[in-house]
Write a protein that holds these residues in place. Structure first.
Motif, short mmCIF file in Angstrom:
data_model
loop_
_atom_site.label_atom_id
_atom_site.label_comp_id
_atom_site.label_asym_id
_atom_site.label_seq_id
_atom_site.Cartn_x
_atom_site.Cartn_y
_atom_site.Cartn_z
N SER A 268 38.57 43.47 40.96
CA SER A 268 39.01 44.57 39.76
C SER A 268 38.39 45.88 40.08
O SER A 268 39.00 46.87 39.61
CB SER A 268 38.67 43.79 38.49
OG SER A 268 39.22 42.82 38.19
N PHE A 269 37.15 45.59 40.57
CA PHE A 269 36.43 47.07 40.93
C PHE A 269 37.35 47.78 42.01
O PHE A 269 37.58 49.03 41.78
CB PHE A 269 34.89 46.69 41.45
CG PHE A 269 34.21 46.53 40.31
CD1 PHE A 269 33.37 45.32 40.06
CD2 PHE A 269 33.80 47.56 39.59
CE1 PHE A 269 32.60 44.99 39.08
CE2 PHE A 269 32.70 47.50 38.61
CZ PHE A 269 32.14 46.28 38.16
N LEU B 103 36.62 39.64 39.80
CA LEU B 103 35.83 40.73 39.38
C LEU B 103 35.56 41.82 40.28
O LEU B 103 35.89 42.82 40.21
CB LEU B 103 34.51 40.40 38.59
CG LEU B 103 33.62 41.45 37.94
CD1 LEU B 103 34.34 41.89 36.71
CD2 LEU B 103 32.23 40.84 37.55
N LEU C 102 40.38 49.41 40.69
CA LEU C 102 40.16 50.51 39.96
C LEU C 102 39.80 51.79 40.67
O LEU C 102 40.23 52.89 40.57
CB LEU C 102 38.97 50.36 38.78
CG LEU C 102 38.48 51.36 38.08
CD1 LEU C 102 39.50 51.80 37.03
CD2 LEU C 102 37.08 50.88 37.31
#
Lengths: 371, 86
Positions: free
Chosen positions: A295-296, A292, A299
């Motif tokens: 993923s940040f 997670l 992005l």
């Protein structure tokens, strides 16, 4: 006293047999059976250097040896053979068979052997230096074993093998084992290493921690113990011969999902520590995973290359490439006195005025910004 | 677990939507112009270092500030395009 090892066949040999003398601890040489069936050992010559370099022959004293062709299985043991020299180094010896008695230059059956002399004596195969062969950990018995080769104490030098453990407590190194080598040969030492005690309270004490085991062999030479005038230890007193190390890793948490856990805190959970169980449940429900967090970052990287943010990023990176110290397009040469007394004050004055004007203009710009 | 699942789902959707946008690339002439500008600046820097650094800092700050302000305006304009419940 000379100790023999393996021999080498001569390129000039006409009649030859393979032979490997047996070395005795006293330096005597025993030849194998059948040795004298074909040849008569006539003489030895020693040269100081490695084969086939030939320098001035070194004086050799031998116990005269003659074996009869009529004897089928003789065994001759020479009481001693010695080379008259006190110089340490490498020598090669030529054995001569048939031909004139004690003639070192006869090119009949000739064998060569290379030997070495040092402060401890003569040998054909030099003894190994002190070293470690292996270091291994046994977690079941909580022990570490080191093996290797050590050299015993001489009159003024001695070797010490030391095993230390570090990292278990930050900044602290503990000596687990130390010994002085009393014999020359292979060694194997096993010692118990330290571990942290497992906490039984409802606290956040870590269950285990990694540490390092380091083993060293130091040679101490009392000839250089300390400088009598400065009392400072001479650097030649203590010499590191070999060192090895290994790590004792702590228990690795095995995740029960396909997603790796990043710095996953864990509390002790049990009948006597229900609080830890509740905390662990909360962590499992809400603590973010490494995927997670990654993923940040992904992005953010994606937004930086897509419009409209990508244009801003492009301008920012490009302007960052401008620098004032790259290759000059042209050179401006002015006298140093003019630069120091005209250009530099002018430079500083104009620079100050520019900053002053920028401050006013930026203030006026901020007044007309509408968010 | 719950938090990770929800946020991961949302991020996957956002990544997919943004991925449909074209990638911004820098023209090679832009990079060469930066290099040429650096060469001229280096020549003057040796004689008037304070003025060169001051102008460079002011220009850089001004460009970045105005670019950031424009970016903010664009993003806010996009956000205002989304319909909201009135």
């Amino acid at each position: 006293m000379l100790v023999f090892g393996c021999s080498y066949k001569s390129v000039f040999a006409v009649n030859y047999i393979e032979f490997f003398p047996t070395i005795t601890t006293g330096g005597g040489v025993t030849f194998p059976s059948g040795f004298c069936k074909l040849s008569i050992l006539k003489g030895f010559t020693a040269y100081r250097n490695t084969y086939p370099a030939s320098t001035t022959p070194v004086l050799v004293y031998i116990n005269p040896l003659v074996c009869s062709l009529a004897t089928t299985n003789p065994t001759y043991t020479l009481p001693y053979i010695w080379i008259q020299t006190t110089i340490n180094g490498t020598y090669w010896i030529k054995f001569t068979f048939t031909g004139a008695d004690y003639s070192p230059t006869y090119t009949g059956d000739v064998y060569y052997m290379q030997v070495t002399k040092d402060a401890t004596g003569w040998y054909a195969i030099p003894p190994p230096a002190s070293h470690f062969d292996s270091i291994s950990i046994s977690t079941s018995t909580q022990s570490v074993t080191v093996t290797g080769y050590q050299n015993a104490t001489t009159s003024n030098t001695y070797e010490k093998i030391t095993i230390e453990q570090s990292g278990l407590i930050d900044g602290y190194t503990e000596e687990l084992f130390t010994t002085t080598a009393t014999t020359t040969g292979v060694f194997s030492y096993t010692v118990t290493y330290r571990v942290l005690a497992t906490s039984t309270a409802t606290t956040t004490t870590p269950i285990s921690k990694s540490s390092n085991i380091t083993a060293t062999i130091y040679k101490y030479d009392n000839n250089y113990f300390s400088n009598p005038f400065t009392t400072i230890q001479d650097y030649r007193y203590k010499t590191l011969l070999d060192a090895t190390s290994t790590a004792i890793t702590s228990y690795s948490y095995t995740p029960d999902t396909i997603v790796d856990l990043f710095s996953y805190p864990e509390y002790e959970c049990g009948i006597t520590s229900i609080t830890g169980c509740i905390k662990n449940a909360g962590i499992w429900l809400f603590y973010p995973t490494e995927d997670l967090l990654q993923s940040f970052y992904n992005l953010k990287s994606l937004i930086e290359v897509k419009p409209p943010v990508g244009y801003f990023t492009m301008i920012k990176n490009s302007i960052g490439g401008v620098n004032a110290t790259s290759t000059k397009k042209y050179n401006i040469t002015i006298p140093k006195s003019i630069k120091d007394y005209v250009f530099t004050p002018f430079d500083i004055a104009i620079g100050g005025i520019l900053w002053y004007m920028f401050a006013f203009s930026f203030y006026k710009r901020l007044k007309y910004i509408a968010l | 677990m719950i938090y990770s699942s929800i946020v991961d789902f949302v991020l996957s959707g956002v990544n997919t939507l943004i991925g449909y946008l074209p990638t911004v690339t820098i023209n090679s002439n832009f990079a060469s112009s930066i290099a040429t500008a650096s060469q001229y600046i280096s020549s003057v820097y040796e004689v008037l270092p304070v003025i060169v650094l001051t102008l460079f800092a002011i220009l850089t700050f001004d460009i970045l500030f105005e670019s950031g302000y424009m970016l903010y305006k664009v993003v806010y304009w996009i956000i205002r395009r989304f319909p909201t419940q009135s």
